[in-house]
Design a protein around this motif. Structure first.
Motif, PDB file in Angstrom:
ATOM      1  N   VAL A  50       0.839  -1.205   0.000  1.00 35.13           N
ATOM      2  CA  VAL A  50       0.000   0.000   0.000  1.00 35.13           C
ATOM      3  C   VAL A  50       0.875   1.258   0.000  1.00 35.13           C
ATOM      4  CG1 VAL A  50      -1.637   1.370   1.353  1.00 35.13           C
ATOM      5  CG2 VAL A  50      -1.980  -1.097   1.105  1.00 35.13           C
ATOM      6  N   LEU A  51       1.888   1.266   0.870  1.00 30.34           N
ATOM      7  CA  LEU A  51       2.765   2.442   0.930  1.00 30.34           C
ATOM      8  C   LEU A  51       3.523   2.624  -0.389  1.00 30.34           C
ATOM      9  CD1 LEU A  51       4.216   2.359   4.569  1.00 30.34           C
ATOM     10  CD2 LEU A  51       2.188   3.494   3.700  1.00 30.34           C
ATOM     11  N   ASP A  52       3.953   1.516  -0.966  1.00 26.09           N
ATOM     12  CA  ASP A  52       4.638   1.607  -2.264  1.00 26.09           C
ATOM     13  C   ASP A  52       3.718   2.228  -3.317  1.00 26.09           C
ATOM     14  OD1 ASP A  52       6.925   0.494  -1.225  1.00 26.09           O
ATOM     15  OD2 ASP A  52       6.539  -1.521  -2.004  1.00 26.09           O
ATOM     16  N   ASP A  53       2.439   1.851  -3.259  1.00 26.65           N
ATOM     17  CA  ASP A  53       1.478   2.428  -4.206  1.00 26.65           C
ATOM     18  C   ASP A  53       1.327   3.931  -3.982  1.00 26.65           C
ATOM     19  OD1 ASP A  53       0.948   0.122  -5.570  1.00 26.65           O
ATOM     20  OD2 ASP A  53      -0.904  -0.353  -4.501  1.00 26.65           O
ATOM     21  N   LEU A  54       1.247   4.327  -2.723  1.00 27.34           N
ATOM     22  CA  LEU A  54       1.075   5.761  -2.425  1.00 27.34           C
ATOM     23  C   LEU A  54       2.243   6.579  -2.957  1.00 27.34           C
ATOM     24  CD1 LEU A  54      -0.346   5.736   1.220  1.00 27.34           C
ATOM     25  CD2 LEU A  54      -1.594   6.132  -0.907  1.00 27.34           C
ATOM     26  N   VAL A  55       3.443   6.042  -2.818  1.00 26.33           N
ATOM     27  CA  VAL A  55       4.630   6.773  -3.285  1.00 26.33           C
ATOM     28  C   VAL A  55       4.566   7.013  -4.796  1.00 26.33           C
ATOM     29  CG1 VAL A  55       7.134   6.565  -3.579  1.00 26.33           C
ATOM     30  CG2 VAL A  55       6.105   6.083  -1.368  1.00 26.33           C
ATOM     31  N   LEU A  56       3.911   6.085  -5.500  1.00 26.98           N
ATOM     32  CA  LEU A  56       3.801   6.240  -6.953  1.00 26.98           C
ATOM     33  C   LEU A  56       3.000   7.479  -7.345  1.00 26.98           C
ATOM     34  CD1 LEU A  56       3.005   2.554  -8.023  1.00 26.98           C
ATOM     35  CD2 LEU A  56       5.191   3.738  -8.189  1.00 26.98           C
ATOM     36  N   LEU A  57       2.189   7.996  -6.393  1.00 26.19           N
ATOM     37  CA  LEU A  57       1.338   9.142  -6.708  1.00 26.19           C
ATOM     38  C   LEU A  57       2.096  10.458  -6.811  1.00 26.19           C
ATOM     39  CD1 LEU A  57      -1.873   8.567  -4.538  1.00 26.19           C
ATOM     40  CD2 LEU A  57      -1.536   8.141  -6.973  1.00 26.19           C
TER      41      LEU A  57
END
Lengths: 226, 183
Positions: A50-57
């Protein structure tokens, strides 16, 4: 009961572990628990994703025109060596896990520490349902002279850390399997009571009953996994 | 000509191939610099952080393992860590977390990136947008500024337990929403 309490305490810390910001002794305890608990590892893996996904933003931005040249100039002196990839990966994985479990990651973290903690999680995640185990090394009269670590993965490996042997010298390291076979896997040097050594192995970790370090005239040191 | 995969470029970097490094930098510089700028909010400092991130990627390319995740995730994690180090000792975070969240969830131009990537990003944006501010705020502070629950509690005048609970609920909701479409 103790395990569910440990799970509860670890899960409290999972977001901070996933973000790489957990601190101090609580982090060391949680990391040690993660080495034993598949459910907590799975949850950590999900939160990390989830955190990895957020960083993609984070929105893209082009740096200034000279950026690429500047980076390439900085890379030249930092040129990596031509080390064997497998050996490098093994050494990194072993060092990461052993450092994490022996308290090498306690205290306020730097980015390198966070990277290390992340690699620890990722290394465990690689096993994907398999496992990492640790055991005390002891002799007949000394309860703990070090630690042995075994990782079921691709490749599987063992790592020995001797911290207070009563006798120094070169020890033969043997795997004793659950069907009582003794397999020599290498030599571990011990100086002033301390030494460490590791190797990849072909034997599934679940088939290891114990790892022992044998030297003529010295007490046999043994770590039980079975 | 088919472009080299990220993994191929990393292998090239691992053995010291400058051309592979140049192609890798060109491919990722906007994302790396963009993330660094998002965290540190100062262009010159962001360039330093971005450069440091590429140097670390170059030095550790041999240790990259494709089974652990995508190259982009690996590289952006290096960047995030370097950026957090750069802002760690400031008393204030560079940008109010609610403002940063608004930037992260703002609608983007679909033509600016490949369709499949846009769909993924839009899904993540949608999931974050649905979180109440009391949850998105600590999640963003922890993720982008590297604050611990204790740091956030002191900053926002809340009990640590409340912050931990909000972060866990927020991440749990994000996991459910993001995981729902992965299967």
């Amino acid at each position: 009961m103790a395990e569910s309490q440990a799970c509860q305490e670890t899960r409290e810390l999972l977001p901070e572990l996933a973000a790489g910001v957990a601190e101090g002794g609580a982090r060391a305890v949680a990391l040690a628990h993660l080495g034993r608990c598949l459910d907590c590892r799975r949850e950590l893996s999900e939160i990390t994703a989830v955190l990895d996904d957020l960083v993609l933003l984070a929105p893209e931005h082009e740096p200034s025109p000279g950026f690429e040249t500047s980076v390439l100039n900085a890379l030249a002196p930092a040129r990596p060596g031509r080390r064997p990839l497998r050996a490098t990966a093994f050494a990194a994985a072993a060092a990461v896990l052993v450092a994490a479990l022996t308290g090498g990651l306690v205290g306020r973290q730097t980015s390198d520490d966070r990277q290390l903690a992340r690699q620890y999680r990722d290394t465990l995640a690689v096993a994907d349902g398999r496992y990492f185990v640790a055991a005390d090394i002891s002799t007949a009269v000394e309860p703990s002279t070090g630690h042995a670590f075994a990782y079921q993965g691709s490749p599987s490996w063992v790592f020995i850390s001797v911290e207070s042997a009563s006798s120094s010298g070169t020890y033969q390291v043997q795997l004793i399997t659950t069907d009582h076979r003794a397999i020599d896997i290498g030599l571990c040097g011990v100086t002033d009571g301390k030494g460490s050594w590791g190797t990849t192995i072909q034997v599934p970790i679940r088939d290891i009953s114990r790892i022992q370090l044998v030297r003529a005239g010295a007490p046999t040191m043994s770590a039980r996994f079975g | 000509m088919t472009p080299l995969t990220d993994e191929s470029l990393l292998v090239g970097m691992a053995v010291g191939d400058q051309d592979a490094a140049a192609a890798f930098v060109r491919r990722y510089q906007a994302r790396v610099y963009g993330l660094a700028l998002t965290v540190v909010a100062i262009p010159a400092l962001a360039e330093e952080v971005a450069q440091e991130s590429f140097v670390k990627a170059w030095q550790h390319a041999a240790a990259y393992d494709a089974r652990r995740g995508r190259v982009a995730t690996w590289l952006l994690t290096i960047t995030r860590n370097a950026a957090i180090d750069a802002v760690r000792y400031r008393r204030e975070v560079p940008l109010d977390p609610d403002v940063l969240t608004a930037k992260l969830v703002a609608d983007q131009d679909p033509s600016a990136e490949p369709a499949d990537r846009f769909a993924t990003m839009d899904h993540i944006r949608g999931a974050l947008r649905q979180l109440p501010l009391e949850q998105s705020r600590p999640v963003v502070l922890m993720t982008f500024y590297g604050l611990t629950a204790k740091d956030i509690a002191e900053r926002d005048g809340l009990p640590v337990g409340t912050v931990k609970s909000r972060v866990r609920r927020g991440l749990g909701a994000l996991r459910d929403r993001l995981g729902a479409s992965d299967g």
